[in-house]
Design a protein around this motif. Structure first.
Motif, PDB file in Angstrom:
ATOM      1  N   ILE A   1       1.571   9.707   8.154  1.00 15.09           N
ATOM      2  CA  ILE A   1       1.663   8.390   8.794  1.00 15.09           C
ATOM      3  C   ILE A   1       3.061   8.247   9.377  1.00 15.09           C
ATOM      4  O   ILE A   1       4.058   8.444   8.674  1.00 15.09           O
ATOM      5  CB  ILE A   1       1.380   7.259   7.786  1.00 15.09           C
ATOM      6  CG1 ILE A   1      -0.035   7.396   7.210  1.00 15.09           C
ATOM      7  CG2 ILE A   1       1.550   5.896   8.453  1.00 15.09           C
ATOM      8  CD1 ILE A   1      -0.333   6.419   6.071  1.00 15.09           C
TER       9      ILE A   1
ATOM     10  N   LEU B   1      -1.885   7.288  12.129  1.00 14.50           N
ATOM     11  CA  LEU B   1      -2.217   8.146  10.983  1.00 14.50           C
ATOM     12  C   LEU B   1      -2.854   9.419  11.520  1.00 14.50           C
ATOM     13  O   LEU B   1      -3.801   9.348  12.313  1.00 14.50           O
ATOM     14  CB  LEU B   1      -3.146   7.416  10.016  1.00 14.50           C
ATOM     15  CG  LEU B   1      -3.564   8.142   8.738  1.00 14.50           C
ATOM     16  CD1 LEU B   1      -3.803   7.133   7.600  1.00 14.50           C
ATOM     17  CD2 LEU B   1      -4.850   8.964   8.931  1.00 14.50           C
TER      18      LEU B   1
ATOM     19  N   CYS C   1      -3.112   2.710  13.282  1.00 12.82           N
ATOM     20  CA  CYS C   1      -3.076   1.962  12.024  1.00 12.82           C
ATOM     21  C   CYS C   1      -2.073   0.832  12.130  1.00 12.82           C
ATOM     22  O   CYS C   1      -1.195   0.816  12.998  1.00 12.82           O
ATOM     23  CB  CYS C   1      -2.731   2.874  10.838  1.00 12.82           C
ATOM     24  SG  CYS C   1      -1.005   3.382  10.758  1.00 12.82           S
TER      25      CYS C   1
ATOM     26  N   ILE D   1      -4.622   2.867   1.654  1.00  8.01           N
ATOM     27  CA  ILE D   1      -5.111   2.957   3.034  1.00  8.01           C
ATOM     28  C   ILE D   1      -6.506   2.350   3.021  1.00  8.01           C
ATOM     29  O   ILE D   1      -7.353   2.742   2.208  1.00  8.01           O
ATOM     30  CB  ILE D   1      -5.161   4.422   3.514  1.00  8.01           C
ATOM     31  CG1 ILE D   1      -3.782   5.091   3.372  1.00  8.01           C
ATOM     32  CG2 ILE D   1      -5.644   4.506   4.956  1.00  8.01           C
ATOM     33  CD1 ILE D   1      -3.810   6.602   3.593  1.00  8.01           C
TER      34      ILE D   1
ATOM     35  N   CYS E   1       0.273  -2.334   3.005  1.00 10.15           N
ATOM     36  CA  CYS E   1      -0.692  -1.242   3.055  1.00 10.15           C
ATOM     37  C   CYS E   1      -0.887  -0.754   4.491  1.00 10.15           C
ATOM     38  O   CYS E   1      -0.341  -1.315   5.445  1.00 10.15           O
ATOM     39  CB  CYS E   1      -2.023  -1.695   2.467  1.00 10.15           C
ATOM     40  SG  CYS E   1      -1.966  -2.034   0.690  1.00 10.15           S
ATOM     41  N   PHE E   2      -1.698   0.282   4.639  1.00 11.56           N
ATOM     42  CA  PHE E   2      -1.990   0.876   5.939  1.00 11.56           C
ATOM     43  C   PHE E   2      -3.441   0.567   6.303  1.00 11.56           C
ATOM     44  O   PHE E   2      -4.369   1.015   5.623  1.00 11.56           O
ATOM     45  CB  PHE E   2      -1.743   2.376   5.892  1.00 11.56           C
ATOM     46  CG  PHE E   2      -0.349   2.730   5.447  1.00 11.56           C
ATOM     47  CD1 PHE E   2       0.735   2.564   6.299  1.00 11.56           C
ATOM     48  CD2 PHE E   2      -0.113   3.206   4.161  1.00 11.56           C
ATOM     49  CE1 PHE E   2       2.023   2.866   5.879  1.00 11.56           C
ATOM     50  CE2 PHE E   2       1.159   3.518   3.743  1.00 11.56           C
ATOM     51  CZ  PHE E   2       2.234   3.344   4.606  1.00 11.56           C
ATOM     52  N   ARG E   3      -3.618  -0.177   7.359  1.00 12.48           N
ATOM     53  CA  ARG E   3      -4.959  -0.617   7.777  1.00 12.48           C
ATOM     54  C   ARG E   3      -5.503   0.265   8.893  1.00 12.48           C
ATOM     55  O   ARG E   3      -4.783   0.606   9.834  1.00 12.48           O
ATOM     56  CB  ARG E   3      -4.919  -2.060   8.275  1.00 12.48           C
ATOM     57  CG  ARG E   3      -4.566  -3.097   7.249  1.00 12.48           C
ATOM     58  CD  ARG E   3      -4.518  -4.459   7.921  1.00 12.48           C
ATOM     59  NE  ARG E   3      -4.127  -5.530   7.019  1.00 12.48           N
ATOM     60  CZ  ARG E   3      -3.855  -6.767   7.421  1.00 12.48           C
ATOM     61  NH1 ARG E   3      -3.937  -7.082   8.704  1.00 12.48           N
ATOM     62  NH2 ARG E   3      -3.511  -7.692   6.546  1.00 12.48           N
TER      63      ARG E   3
ATOM     64  N   ALA F   1     -11.694   4.238   8.948  1.00 12.87           N
ATOM     65  CA  ALA F   1     -11.510   4.340   7.497  1.00 12.87           C
ATOM     66  C   ALA F   1     -12.662   5.127   6.861  1.00 12.87           C
ATOM     67  O   ALA F   1     -12.439   5.929   5.940  1.00 12.87           O
ATOM     68  CB  ALA F   1     -11.404   2.944   6.881  1.00 12.87           C
TER      69      ALA F   1
END
Length: 413
Positions: free
Chosen positions: A269, A276, A291, A360, A377-379, A385
């Protein structure tokens, strides 16, 4: 005495009339010599430039002018003048015309094999975006518009494919993209689609009371299922009763399946890029997803992390202490458990990291990925996802870097 001096200044009798006659003769001889000399030079030059028939020819060692007509020389006269005119070596005359400023010159040199850039329609752009999405180089939501996310995805796809890197759509890219009949399909609205719709309350207590965090409308459901923006779905299907066309309605949609399956060995990332990436065991780039990252720099985990757990369609535990700045959390004094679903705060996937509270995950707002920021966090968009969940396993390393050219060991900013 004075008279004698005056007589001495007079010319002698010898220089009287005889002196005047001699001067006239001398001037006449001098004039004839000059005329003869110039006539000889003029005739020689005239013959070199192409004299008419009957004039004396030039000596053999003097070539004629390049563009003068070749004529046969007349035989020389039997008796030549006693005084020959001087023979001058005159070079051939050049008659090259200088270029005129009023005449157009030749076209400037340029590559003859470069095709002009194609005129792109939204459907052309969407076909390229669909191709990228199928190969796991996500442009974000497919929308028929060529923007920074699509351009960056195309560059990385070209690099991974071993093709010249342009970042722009040309004839070769259009040739590789699926044609319309393969890029677009149909979805028929069903009663099953309606059965999973749910309201989306903003109050945390009301969300915890739901049985499912489903989509609010058919339009939202169709857009997420086919990795598109809601506006693009409307544009593909004008005249329908949006946002909830009745069951039985046929909707034109991007055909994003089947997509390429791959197994990832590590995740990277890059915070500055909000991207990502997934690499396989041979360090080849196999996926690239936009992301969202943490809003506050001190909340962004940086360094070498690891996936320690994974879940599909997870619940979400709401902790009011983490939302102290949210006015909707005011007055909530206990944790709340929110049910699963695509509009759950973490979407449809959770990949927990070995940093307490970090992971994630998906999102209920896929079109805002890369534009908005999280609590840390990492969206990812829900569809990306899900792809990441299929690619990696528990124990997969995750490296978080502030920028692409900065390698870090561990820790945080």
């Amino acid at each position: 005495m004075a008279q004698g001096l005056l007589n001495k200044r007079k010319p002698p009798a010898l220089y009287g009339a005889h002196w005047q006659w001699n001067m006239v003769r001398f001037a006449g001889i001098l004039t004839l010599a000059v005329v003869a000399t110039f006539c000889g030079v003029g005739c020689a030059a005239f013959q070199r430039a192409g004299a008419p028939a009957g004039t004396p020819s030039l000596p053999a060692n003097v070539p004629p002018a390049e563009d003068a007509p070749i004529r046969e020389a007349m035989p020389p006269p039997a008796a030549e003048s006693a005084i020959a005119a001087p023979q001058l070596e005159v070079p051939p005359l050049a008659f090259a015309r200088p270029p005129s400023p009023f005449e157009p010159g030749p076209p400037p040199p340029g590559p003859a094999d470069v095709a002009p850039p194609p005129v792109l329609s939204p459907l052309d752009v969407a076909r390229v975006q669909i191709m990228l999405d199928r190969d796991n180089f996500s442009p974000g939501a497919i929308d028929g518009r060529w923007g920074p996310n699509s351009r960056a995805a195309l560059r990385e796809w070209l690099r991974a494919s071993g093709l010249p890197i342009t970042g722009e759509i040309d004839q070769e890219i259009l040739r590789r993209a699926p044609p319309d009949e393969e890029a677009f399909g149909q979805h028929t609205v069903s009663y099953a689609d309606y059965s999973i719709l749910r309201p989306f309350p903003r109050d945390w207590r009301a969300r915890a009371a739901l049985d499912l965090h489903g989509h609010e409308t058919i339009l939202e459901l169709i857009a997420e299922r086919y990795h598109a923006s809601e506006r693009f779905i409307r544009e593909l299907n004008p005249g329908l009763d949006w946002p909830n066309p009745p069951a039985g309605t046929i909707i034109r949609v991007p055909k994003v399946r089947p997509y390429k399956r791959a197994t990832g060995s590590r995740v990277e990332i890059v915070l500055s890029e909000k991207v990502l990436r997934v690499y396989d065991a041979e360090n080849r780039l196999i996926a690239r997803f936009p992301c969202s990252i943490g809003k506050r720099a001190e909340k962004r985990p940086v360094g070498e992390l690891q996936i320690i757990n994974a879940a599909e369609m997870p619940n979400y535990t709401f902790d009011p202490q983490l939302f102290a700045d949210d006015p909707l959390a005011a007055g909530i004094d206990r944790r709340l458990v929110l049910p699963p679903g695509p509009n759950n705060p973490v979407g449809v996937v959770w990949l927990g990291l070995d940093r307490p509270g970090y992971g994630i995950h998906g999102t209920p707002f896929p079109e805002e990925i890369g534009k908005t920021e999280s609590h840390g966090c990492f969206r990812l968009a829900n569809w990306n996802a899900r792809k990441l969940l299929e690619m990696v396993a528990v124990g997969c390393p995750v490296v978080v870097r502030p920028s692409a050219d900065l390698h870090v060991a561990g820790g945080s900013l």
